[in-house]
Scaffold this motif. Structure first.
Motif, PDB file in Angstrom:
ATOM      1  N   TYR A 233     112.966 -16.879  72.508  1.00 24.40           N
ATOM      2  CA  TYR A 233     112.593 -18.344  72.652  1.00 24.40           C
ATOM      3  C   TYR A 233     111.469 -18.912  71.601  1.00 24.40           C
ATOM      4  O   TYR A 233     110.965 -18.254  70.946  1.00 24.40           O
ATOM      5  CB  TYR A 233     112.176 -18.554  74.205  1.00 24.40           C
TER       6      TYR A 233
ATOM      7  N   ALA B  91     114.910 -19.758  80.606  1.00 24.55           N
ATOM      8  CA  ALA B  91     115.582 -18.334  80.444  1.00 24.55           C
ATOM      9  C   ALA B  91     116.549 -18.010  81.663  1.00 24.55           C
ATOM     10  O   ALA B  91     117.414 -17.473  81.360  1.00 24.55           O
ATOM     11  CB  ALA B  91     114.219 -17.331  80.374  1.00 24.55           C
TER      12      ALA B  91
ATOM     13  N   ILE C 155     109.586 -22.278  80.367  1.00 24.77           N
ATOM     14  CA  ILE C 155     110.327 -21.168  79.636  1.00 24.77           C
ATOM     15  C   ILE C 155     111.108 -20.276  80.420  1.00 24.77           C
ATOM     16  O   ILE C 155     112.276 -19.869  80.415  1.00 24.77           O
ATOM     17  CB  ILE C 155     109.537 -20.373  78.692  1.00 24.77           C
TER      18      ILE C 155
ATOM     19  N   VAL D 222     115.866 -21.372  74.811  1.00 22.73           N
ATOM     20  CA  VAL D 222     115.809 -19.948  75.164  1.00 22.73           C
ATOM     21  C   VAL D 222     117.375 -19.416  74.973  1.00 22.73           C
ATOM     22  O   VAL D 222     118.084 -20.201  75.439  1.00 22.73           O
ATOM     23  CB  VAL D 222     115.251 -19.571  76.524  1.00 22.73           C
TER      24      VAL D 222
END
Length: 201
Positions: free
Chosen positions: A184, A142, A138, A192
């Protein structure tokens, strides 16, 4: 996926399929130099999604050309972002308005390899709120999404170390001081969305 987007932002996704390169409009096909069938297929899938989202906004038959830097060129009055991994393509679009810029990224819902995690993470990053197995993935997505969102505004190349992400608070900050909000989801892919809100000064 629609649940992660702020008001006014439309998001779509689809699996990349055989023949998706045929969805590229002639101008798009000419602007994408990649000869690898997989890359053209993924670009066709992402643009097919974007064309559908644009149609929902009343914008039809608009070619989304690729600039030499790789960034897509959006129709006047529209902002957006495209992304794909090996199997899935995603797109996000919005009318120019309260949001100044968008960035989106998609990744497999799998732990990020340790060597890549070491390149991406900084001591200031905060990922406690995320699934611990997917936190690195993640974080990676991101930072990719934030870069896509802020580059059109600042025209500055940023490394992973130049972007600080706080998944707990849902925002990120670049070394230039630019702030982006984050949303997300993690199933069936890690997706995301980063967006920069217009400064109301």
């Amino acid at each position: 996926m629609a649940a992660i987007a702020p008001s006014g932002v439309r998001i779509g996704c689809r699996r990349i399929r055989e023949g998706d390169e045929a969805h590229l409009l002639p101008g798009e096909a000419h602007s994408i130099p990649a000869r690898q069938p997989g890359m053209r297929r993924a670009s066709g899938a992402a643009r097919w999604i974007a064309h559908g989202l644009l149609a929902e906004l009343g914008v039809g038959d608009a070619a989304i050309l690729r600039t030499p830097s790789g960034a897509p060129v959006w129709p006047e009055g529209i902002m957006g972002s495209l992304a794909h991994d090996d199997d899935m393509a995603v797109a996000a679009v919005a009318p120019v308005g309260d949001i100044a810029s968008l960035g989106i990224d998609v990744e497999p819902a799998q732990p990020l390899p340790d060597d890549i995690l070491a390149l991406v993470t900084t001591p200031a990053d905060r990922t406690d709120a995320a699934d611990r197995h997917l936190a690195g993935r993640i974080l990676f997505a991101a930072k990719e999404a934030v870069y896509k969102a802020v580059y059109p505004l600042d025209r500055e190349v940023l490394g992973y170390e130049d972007i600080t992400v706080d998944l707990n608070a849902g925002h990120a900050t670049t070394k230039t001081g630019r702030k982006a909000r984050l949303a997300y989801c993690v199933a069936p892919r890690v997706v995301v969305l980063a967006f920069v809100e217009k400064d109301r000064g």
